[in-house]
Design an enzyme around this catalytic site. Structure first.
Site, PDB file in Angstrom:
ATOM      1  N   ARG A  17       0.873  -1.184   0.000  1.00  0.00           N
ATOM      2  CA  ARG A  17       0.000   0.000   0.000  1.00  0.00           C
ATOM      3  C   ARG A  17       0.897   1.217   0.000  1.00  0.00           C
ATOM      4  O   ARG A  17       1.700   1.416   0.918  1.00  0.00           O
ATOM      5  CB  ARG A  17      -0.911   0.006   1.226  1.00  0.00           C
ATOM      6  CG  ARG A  17      -1.564   1.360   1.446  1.00  0.00           C
ATOM      7  CD  ARG A  17      -2.642   1.346   2.486  1.00  0.00           C
ATOM      8  NE  ARG A  17      -3.824   0.656   2.003  1.00  0.00           N
ATOM      9  CZ  ARG A  17      -5.055   0.807   2.516  1.00  0.00           C
ATOM     10  NH1 ARG A  17      -5.243   1.626   3.530  1.00  0.00           N
ATOM     11  NH2 ARG A  17      -6.065   0.150   2.027  1.00  0.00           N
ATOM     12  N   HIS A  29      -7.432   0.616  -6.332  1.00  0.00           N
ATOM     13  CA  HIS A  29      -7.608  -0.219  -5.136  1.00  0.00           C
ATOM     14  C   HIS A  29      -8.334  -1.515  -5.561  1.00  0.00           C
ATOM     15  O   HIS A  29      -9.504  -1.727  -5.218  1.00  0.00           O
ATOM     16  CB  HIS A  29      -8.425   0.556  -4.094  1.00  0.00           C
ATOM     17  CG  HIS A  29      -8.370  -0.009  -2.706  1.00  0.00           C
ATOM     18  ND1 HIS A  29      -7.634  -1.128  -2.362  1.00  0.00           N
ATOM     19  CD2 HIS A  29      -8.978   0.395  -1.550  1.00  0.00           C
ATOM     20  CE1 HIS A  29      -7.796  -1.383  -1.074  1.00  0.00           C
ATOM     21  NE2 HIS A  29      -8.597  -0.476  -0.553  1.00  0.00           N
ATOM     22  N   GLN A  67     -10.236  -3.952  -3.015  1.00  0.00           N
ATOM     23  CA  GLN A  67     -11.506  -3.444  -2.498  1.00  0.00           C
ATOM     24  C   GLN A  67     -12.638  -3.770  -3.466  1.00  0.00           C
ATOM     25  O   GLN A  67     -13.731  -4.180  -3.062  1.00  0.00           O
ATOM     26  CB  GLN A  67     -11.420  -1.915  -2.305  1.00  0.00           C
ATOM     27  CG  GLN A  67     -12.714  -1.289  -1.838  1.00  0.00           C
ATOM     28  CD  GLN A  67     -13.094  -1.728  -0.429  1.00  0.00           C
ATOM     29  OE1 GLN A  67     -12.281  -1.641   0.475  1.00  0.00           O
ATOM     30  NE2 GLN A  67     -14.313  -2.221  -0.239  1.00  0.00           N
ATOM     31  N   ASP A 110     -17.284   7.499  -1.736  1.00  0.00           N
ATOM     32  CA  ASP A 110     -16.034   7.378  -0.990  1.00  0.00           C
ATOM     33  C   ASP A 110     -15.735   8.757  -0.401  1.00  0.00           C
ATOM     34  O   ASP A 110     -16.384   9.752  -0.758  1.00  0.00           O
ATOM     35  CB  ASP A 110     -14.911   6.910  -1.937  1.00  0.00           C
ATOM     36  CG  ASP A 110     -13.614   6.584  -1.206  1.00  0.00           C
ATOM     37  OD1 ASP A 110     -13.639   6.424   0.037  1.00  0.00           O
ATOM     38  OD2 ASP A 110     -12.557   6.488  -1.867  1.00  0.00           O
ATOM     39  N   CYS A 160     -16.260   1.820   0.848  1.00  0.00           N
ATOM     40  CA  CYS A 160     -15.075   1.016   1.205  1.00  0.00           C
ATOM     41  C   CYS A 160     -14.683   1.203   2.667  1.00  0.00           C
ATOM     42  O   CYS A 160     -14.031   0.341   3.241  1.00  0.00           O
ATOM     43  CB  CYS A 160     -13.913   1.378   0.297  1.00  0.00           C
ATOM     44  SG  CYS A 160     -13.353   3.083   0.487  1.00  0.00           S
ATOM     45  N   ARG A 189     -13.680  -8.297   2.215  1.00  0.00           N
ATOM     46  CA  ARG A 189     -12.258  -8.063   1.908  1.00  0.00           C
ATOM     47  C   ARG A 189     -11.462  -9.319   2.240  1.00  0.00           C
ATOM     48  O   ARG A 189     -10.578  -9.743   1.492  1.00  0.00           O
ATOM     49  CB  ARG A 189     -11.712  -6.883   2.737  1.00  0.00           C
ATOM     50  CG  ARG A 189     -12.280  -5.521   2.392  1.00  0.00           C
ATOM     51  CD  ARG A 189     -11.847  -5.070   1.003  1.00  0.00           C
ATOM     52  NE  ARG A 189     -10.401  -5.059   0.841  1.00  0.00           N
ATOM     53  CZ  ARG A 189      -9.585  -4.073   1.248  1.00  0.00           C
ATOM     54  NH1 ARG A 189     -10.093  -2.993   1.789  1.00  0.00           N
ATOM     55  NH2 ARG A 189      -8.271  -4.142   1.057  1.00  0.00           N
TER      56      ARG A 189
HETATM   57  N1  NVA Z   1     -10.037   6.800  -1.393  1.00  0.00           N
HETATM   58  C1  NVA Z   1      -9.675   6.396  -0.051  1.00  0.00           C
HETATM   59  C2  NVA Z   1      -9.869   4.929   0.127  1.00  0.00           C
HETATM   60  C3  NVA Z   1      -9.524   4.394   1.484  1.00  0.00           C
HETATM   61  C4  NVA Z   1      -9.661   2.924   1.585  1.00  0.00           C
HETATM   62  C5  NVA Z   1      -8.243   6.781   0.232  1.00  0.00           C
HETATM   63  O1  NVA Z   1      -7.395   6.557  -0.648  1.00  0.00           O
HETATM   64  O2  NVA Z   1      -7.958   7.306   1.299  1.00  0.00           O
HETATM   65  N1   CP Z   2     -11.201   0.032   2.640  1.00  0.00           N
HETATM   66  C1   CP Z   2      -9.923   0.006   3.036  1.00  0.00           C
HETATM   67  O1   CP Z   2      -9.001  -0.248   2.253  1.00  0.00           O
HETATM   68  O2   CP Z   2      -9.743   0.235   4.364  1.00  0.00           O
HETATM   69  P1   CP Z   2      -8.368   0.473   5.126  1.00  0.00           P
HETATM   70  O3   CP Z   2      -7.813   1.782   4.649  1.00  0.00           O
HETATM   71  O4   CP Z   2      -8.746   0.476   6.570  1.00  0.00           O
HETATM   72  O5   CP Z   2      -7.431  -0.662   4.786  1.00  0.00           O
END
Ligand code: NVA
Ligand code: CP
Length: 314
Positions: free
Chosen positions: A111, A138, A141, A234, A274, A302
Site C-alpha cells: 500500500r 484499489h 476493495q 467514498d 469502502c 475483503r
Molecule cells: N479513497 C480512499 C480509500 C480508502 C480505503 C483513500 O485513498 O484514502
Molecule cells: N477500505 C480500506 O481499504 O480500508 P483500510 O484503509 O482500513 O485498509
C-alpha cells in the site's frame, strides 16, 4: 461447454484492467467458496508454509487486518512491514528491495502512493505483487465489492452501479475497471476538476465495447443514480490529500449520498462504501446505517476476496 482452466499462479494483481473477465469471475467464485468454508470452520490451508510480506506506507485497518488474518487462515505467515522501518524508508531502491524480498517471501502486498512504485516493485520482484491501494487504484476493495453485490443481488451482469463523489480516486477508478469486467454498467457523477482519469475511462470503455456495457461520466448526481442497483461513494479527501480538505468540503456537498438522492435509485438498491466513512459528508447516517447499506458485509468480504487472490496467485 468446456470450462477453461483459470491459471493465475505467479501473476501480479496491480490493476483489475489486466485481468480477463473469466479471471475476475474465478476470483469472486473462489472467494464465495472460501467464505462458506470459513463459515463451516472447514480447514483450507492452501498456503501452508508460504509467507506474505505486507508493506504499508499509508494507514490501514481493513486491508492490514484482512490480509493478515486471511494469510493465517490459509495456513501461511503474514509479515507486516512498515515502509518507514524498512531500509526503503532510508533510500534503498524499490528494485533492490524487490530483489531481496523475493529471496525470502512468496508474495508481497503493498500500500503506497504512486502506482508507478507498485509497478516498479512488481517489475523487479520474482514473486507476485498485490496492490493494496495506491492513489490511482484499489483492486482488492473492488473484488470485495463485487462479491458483496453478487451475494445481495444474485448476479452481476446487467446491473447498474452509480458512483457519486470524487471521481479521480482509487475507488472510482477501480470500479470503472471492475464493473465492465463483470458486465455491469457504471455511471459516475463528479464535479468538474474531480472527474475520473481520462486514461482509465478510455481503457474501461474499450472493455465495455466488448461486453456492450455503458460507462458514463456525468456531472449530475441524479442522472447518474437514476435506476441504479448499487450506489457507491467514498471520502471526499483521500489519504495524502489532507491539505485539500477545506477546498473539497466546499466543492462536494451537492454530491452527498442521502435519502433524497437515493429516491432516484432502484427501490431495492444497495449502498456500498469502502470505509472509513465520514458521516454527514459524503454519506448521511440515514443511508450508511440504514436498511440499504451492505457496508459491513463489504468490509468482511475483503477477507474472503483476498484469500481467493492469495490462494490463486501464491
Ligand atoms: N479513497 C480512499 C480509500 C480508502 C480505503 C483513500 O485513498 O484514502
Ligand atoms: N477500505 C480500506 O481499504 O480500508 P483500510 O484503509 O482500513 O485498509
Amino acid at each position: 461447454m468446456e470450462e477453461k482452466a483459470i491459471q493465475l499462479k505467479g501473476r501480479d494483481l496491480l490493476s483489475l484492467h489486466g485481468y480477463e473477465p473469466e479471471e475476475v469471475a474465478a476470483i469472486i467464485e473462489l472467494a464465495g467458496e472460501l467464505k462458506e468454508k470459513q463459515r463451516r470452520q472447514y480447514p483450507h490451508p492452501y498456503l501452508k508454509g508460504k509467507t506474505l510480506g505486507m508493506i504499508f506506507q499509508k494507514s490501514s485497518t481493513r486491508t492490514r487486518v484482512s490480509f493478515e488474518v486471511g494469510m493465517y487462515q490459509l495456513g501461511g505467515y503474514p509479515m507486516f512491514l512498515s515502509a518507514s522501518d524498512l531500509q526503503l524508508g532510508r533510500g534503498e531502491s524499490i528494485a533492490d528491495t524487490a530483489r531481496v524480498l523475493s529471496r525470502y517471501l512468496d508474495g508481497i502486498m503493498i500500500r503506497t502512493f504512486a502506482q508507478a512504485d507498485v509497478e516498479e516493485l512488481a517489475r523487479y520482484a520474482s514473486i507476485p505483487v498485490i496492490n493494496g491501494l495506491t492513489d490511482l487504484l484499489h483492486p482488492c476493495q473492488i473484488l470485495a465489492d463485487l462479491l458483496t453485490i453478487k451475494e445481495r443481488k444474485g448476479t452481476l451482469a446487467g446491473l447498474k452501479l452509480a458512483y457519486v463523489g470524487d471521481g479521480n480516486n482509487n475507488i472510482c477508478h477501480s470500479l470503472l475497471f471492475g464493473c465492465v469486467k463483470v458486465g455491469m454498467d457504471i455511471s459516475v457523477a463528479s464535479p468538474d476538476g474531480y472527474k475520473p482519469s481520462s486514461d482509465i475511462v478510455r481503457l474501461a470503455r474499450q472493455d465495455a465495447m466488448r461486453t456492450g456495457n455503458k460507462v458514463e461520466v456525468l456531472s449530475d448526481p441524479i442522472e447518474a443514480v437514476s435506476e441504479a442497483d448499487v450506489l457507491v461513494t467514498d471520502v471526499w479527501a483521500s489519504m495524502g490529500q489532507e491539505k485539500e480538505r477545506a477546498e473539497r468540503l466546499r466543492v462536494f456537498p451537492p454530491y452527498q449520498v442521502n435519502k433524497k438522492l437515493a429516491t432516484h435509485a432502484s427501490p431495492d438498491f444497495i449502498f456500498l462504501h469502502c470505509l472509513p466513512a465520514h458521516r454527514g459528508e459524503e454519506v448521511t447516517s440515514e443511508i450508511i446505517d440504514g436498511p440499504h447499506a451492505a457496508v459491513w458485509d463489504e468490509a468482511e468480504n475483503r477477507l474472503h476476496a483476498q484469500k481467493a487472490v492469495l490462494a490463486l496467485l501464491l
